[in-house]
Design an enzyme around this catalytic site. Structure first.
Site, PDB file in Angstrom:
ATOM      1  N   ARG A  94     -60.243 -25.151 -36.160  1.00  0.00           N
ATOM      2  CA  ARG A  94     -61.209 -24.106 -36.510  1.00  0.00           C
ATOM      3  C   ARG A  94     -61.563 -24.184 -37.993  1.00  0.00           C
ATOM      4  O   ARG A  94     -62.728 -24.019 -38.373  1.00  0.00           O
ATOM      5  CB  ARG A  94     -60.644 -22.718 -36.186  1.00  0.00           C
ATOM      6  CG  ARG A  94     -61.539 -21.591 -36.688  1.00  0.00           C
ATOM      7  CD  ARG A  94     -61.020 -20.218 -36.355  1.00  0.00           C
ATOM      8  NE  ARG A  94     -61.890 -19.196 -36.936  1.00  0.00           N
ATOM      9  CZ  ARG A  94     -61.785 -17.892 -36.707  1.00  0.00           C
ATOM     10  NH1 ARG A  94     -60.838 -17.444 -35.909  1.00  0.00           N
ATOM     11  NH2 ARG A  94     -62.607 -17.037 -37.258  1.00  0.00           N
ATOM     12  N   CYS A 170     -66.926 -11.688 -23.009  1.00  0.00           N
ATOM     13  CA  CYS A 170     -66.683 -11.663 -24.450  1.00  0.00           C
ATOM     14  C   CYS A 170     -66.406 -10.228 -24.860  1.00  0.00           C
ATOM     15  O   CYS A 170     -67.044  -9.298 -24.351  1.00  0.00           O
ATOM     16  CB  CYS A 170     -67.901 -12.203 -25.196  1.00  0.00           C
ATOM     17  SG  CYS A 170     -67.725 -12.137 -27.004  1.00  0.00           S
ATOM     18  N   ASP A 171     -65.472 -10.047 -25.786  1.00  0.00           N
ATOM     19  CA  ASP A 171     -65.121  -8.699 -26.232  1.00  0.00           C
ATOM     20  C   ASP A 171     -65.992  -8.207 -27.378  1.00  0.00           C
ATOM     21  O   ASP A 171     -65.904  -7.055 -27.775  1.00  0.00           O
ATOM     22  CB  ASP A 171     -63.653  -8.661 -26.661  1.00  0.00           C
ATOM     23  CG  ASP A 171     -63.397  -9.500 -27.906  1.00  0.00           C
ATOM     24  OD1 ASP A 171     -63.862 -10.656 -27.931  1.00  0.00           O
ATOM     25  OD2 ASP A 171     -62.742  -9.023 -28.839  1.00  0.00           O
ATOM     26  N   HIS A 201     -72.987 -13.589 -28.280  1.00  0.00           N
ATOM     27  CA  HIS A 201     -73.109 -13.513 -29.744  1.00  0.00           C
ATOM     28  C   HIS A 201     -74.576 -13.605 -30.175  1.00  0.00           C
ATOM     29  O   HIS A 201     -74.875 -14.062 -31.274  1.00  0.00           O
ATOM     30  CB  HIS A 201     -72.294 -14.615 -30.433  1.00  0.00           C
ATOM     31  CG  HIS A 201     -70.818 -14.413 -30.336  1.00  0.00           C
ATOM     32  ND1 HIS A 201     -69.892 -15.303 -30.865  1.00  0.00           N
ATOM     33  CD2 HIS A 201     -70.082 -13.416 -29.790  1.00  0.00           C
ATOM     34  CE1 HIS A 201     -68.677 -14.861 -30.621  1.00  0.00           C
ATOM     35  NE2 HIS A 201     -68.765 -13.721 -29.969  1.00  0.00           N
ATOM     36  N   TYR A 266     -73.760 -10.996 -34.927  1.00  0.00           N
ATOM     37  CA  TYR A 266     -73.697 -12.447 -35.110  1.00  0.00           C
ATOM     38  C   TYR A 266     -75.073 -13.062 -35.354  1.00  0.00           C
ATOM     39  O   TYR A 266     -75.166 -14.213 -35.780  1.00  0.00           O
ATOM     40  CB  TYR A 266     -73.065 -13.107 -33.882  1.00  0.00           C
ATOM     41  CG  TYR A 266     -71.555 -13.153 -33.916  1.00  0.00           C
ATOM     42  CD1 TYR A 266     -70.870 -14.348 -34.094  1.00  0.00           C
ATOM     43  CD2 TYR A 266     -70.801 -11.994 -33.752  1.00  0.00           C
ATOM     44  CE1 TYR A 266     -69.488 -14.397 -34.113  1.00  0.00           C
ATOM     45  CE2 TYR A 266     -69.419 -12.030 -33.772  1.00  0.00           C
ATOM     46  CZ  TYR A 266     -68.770 -13.229 -33.956  1.00  0.00           C
ATOM     47  OH  TYR A 266     -67.407 -13.271 -33.986  1.00  0.00           O
ATOM     48  N   ARG A 286     -63.013 -17.902 -42.818  1.00  0.00           N
ATOM     49  CA  ARG A 286     -62.408 -16.947 -41.886  1.00  0.00           C
ATOM     50  C   ARG A 286     -61.134 -17.515 -41.250  1.00  0.00           C
ATOM     51  O   ARG A 286     -60.174 -16.780 -41.012  1.00  0.00           O
ATOM     52  CB  ARG A 286     -63.430 -16.589 -40.798  1.00  0.00           C
ATOM     53  CG  ARG A 286     -62.950 -15.633 -39.740  1.00  0.00           C
ATOM     54  CD  ARG A 286     -62.749 -14.231 -40.244  1.00  0.00           C
ATOM     55  NE  ARG A 286     -62.199 -13.393 -39.187  1.00  0.00           N
ATOM     56  CZ  ARG A 286     -61.365 -12.391 -39.366  1.00  0.00           C
ATOM     57  NH1 ARG A 286     -60.972 -12.071 -40.580  1.00  0.00           N
ATOM     58  NH2 ARG A 286     -60.918 -11.685 -38.356  1.00  0.00           N
TER      59      ARG A 286
END
Length: 443
Positions: A94, A170-171, A201, A266, A286
């Site tokens: 990531r 997706c949360d 998103h 997003y 992040r």
């Protein structure tokens, strides 16, 4: 008396696993369980949370059978639900997803733009592997898949496992709805009736009503023009000024572009990529925040529980990440007909949009799966943005299937976050090198 169910959490070594366990244990009246399993192919990482999770389960209900395993047969045999949140390459990859694009002056984000494309190319194989295990050992099981990047993964399951019992979720909208409920002063997001459409998103709220039927959208838009998703002066003074605070505050600029709807936060990565790059530290992204913050905190809390043999005084807590999963599993198991946002094949729900696009829209969920609600036609601005992004996602999946360098170059070129085909090619070459062993070999 409800039947007791068995669940496996795929990606058991995730820092989100303990809060999912806590959410499951908090909701045994709604979703009674006889068995909870953790499954991960990284035993060392899973062991950092596994023993603590076992203690949490035993404290709440010692009759629940608990297993943490790296054996797919043991994991997937006799399960009703697979809660899948795998991360192929884990946080070190990531970090590269975020930092490599920034070197080229592009957005560095784990699910959006070049980083999301790189992550998607890693995720597809891992998700398909878990679907195949599920179908082999528990063919009646539902997979509730919230592995990122959700849109690319959802398109891959549509193309490559079209008949599988997979629901992509997706949360992120849940977190937004919590903020909206806080701003309008209602006790729960479930006291709101919402209308939303888009991609994962990448979407817009078109209606938010309270239980009396009053439309709250106009006053929310006025609030957002000043504060974004921050709860006024109170929120400005009290909220932790982290990257999420900045993201929620920046939403006021998204409303300025299209002031009749409330955008997913997003969208800043697609509509203001120059601003995002300018305000991102290329040496501390992040991913570094998560490694230094959440990962350290959760693993330390789990180690403390394991050492003490009990959870008294623990800092672990239920998170909104887990809330949606319990609601969805309950709806499927007990036919509650709850209305939920899911990522599903369009099939005419958005009237003027391709049928084979994977869109995020409200659905009614029951024992036979989901029924999408009709959205109707959408405006040119949203339609144009969505068509471009859907094309990117489809090209990524085609590139993975065909092992095509050309199609992945095209996907990066088409992304709203990349300025030219020249930069896209430079990005692709760097990302290919970083992802050796994770991506199919492109030619």
């Amino acid at each position: 008396m409800k039947n007791k169910l068995s669940v496996v959490i795929a990606g058991g070594g995730s820092t989100y696993t303990p809060e999912i366990i806590l959410m499951l244990l908090d909701n045994l009246d709604r979703l009674p369980l006889r068995k909870i399993k953790l499954y991960d192919d990284d035993e060392a990482r899973q062991n950092k949370v596994a023993k603590a999770c076992g203690i949490l389960i035993n404290e709440k209900d010692p009759t629940i059978e608990y297993v943490a395993t790296t054996d797919p047969e043991e994991a997937y045999t006799d399960v009703d639900f697979c809660l899948a949140h795998i991360r192929v390459g884990k946080l070190p990859m990531r970090e590269l997803d975020e930092k490599i694009p920034l070197k080229h002056g592009c957005v560095g984000q784990e699910t959006c733009g070049p980083g999301g494309i790189a992550y998607g190319m890693r995720s597809i194989g891992g998700v398909l592997e878990n679907i195949d295990y599920m179908e082999k050992y528990s063919p009646h099981c539902w997979m509730l898949n919230y592995s990122n990047p959700a849109s690319i993964v959802a398109e891959a399951t549509r193309r490559l496992r079209p008949n599988s019992r997979v629901i992509n979720i997706c949360d992120m909208p849940i977190g937004m709805e919590h903020s909206i409920a806080d701003i309008v002063g209602v006790s729960s997001r479930k006291d709101l009736d919402i209308r939303y459409y888009g991609l994962n998103h990448f979407g817009w709220y078109t209606s938010i009503k309270d239980k009396s039927g009053k439309e709250l959208l106009p006053e929310l838009i006025e609030h957002m023009k000043k504060y974004g998703f921050i709860n006024g002066e109170k929120g400005m003074a009290t909220e932790n000024k982290d990257s999420w605070f900045e993201t929620n505050l920046f939403a006021k600029h998204l409303v300025a572009i299209e002031p009749t709807t409330i955008p997913n936060t997003y969208l800043k990565y697609y509509l203001y990529p120059d601003y995002v790059v300018e305000h991102t530290n290329p040496n501390y992204t992040r991913a570094n925040e998560v490694i230094d913050g959440r990962e350290t905190e959760v693993f330390s809390a789990c180690a403390e529980i394991q050492k003490n043999g009990h959870s008294k005084g623990t800092k672990l807590a239920v998170g909104i990440h887990a809330e949606f999963i319990v609601d969805l599993a309950t709806a499927l198991a007990f036919n509650t007909k709850e209305r939920m946002l899911l990522i599903v094949e369009n099939k005419g729900a958005i009237q003027n949009f391709p049928d084979d696009a994977m869109v995020e829209i409200p659905c009614i969920v029951g024992k036979d799966g989901y029924e999408p609600l009709a959205i109707g036609a959408i405006p040119a601005f949203q339609k144009g943005l969505m068509e471009q992004q859907v094309a990117v996602e489809k090209l990524v999946v085609e590139a993975w299937i065909e092992q095509s360098y050309q199609k992945l170059w095209q996907a990066l070129t088409l992304s709203q976050t990349v300025p030219s085909a020249t930069v896209a090619k430079q990005l692709l070459d760097d990302l290919m090198e970083a992802n050796k062993g994770y991506w199919p070999e492109l030619h």
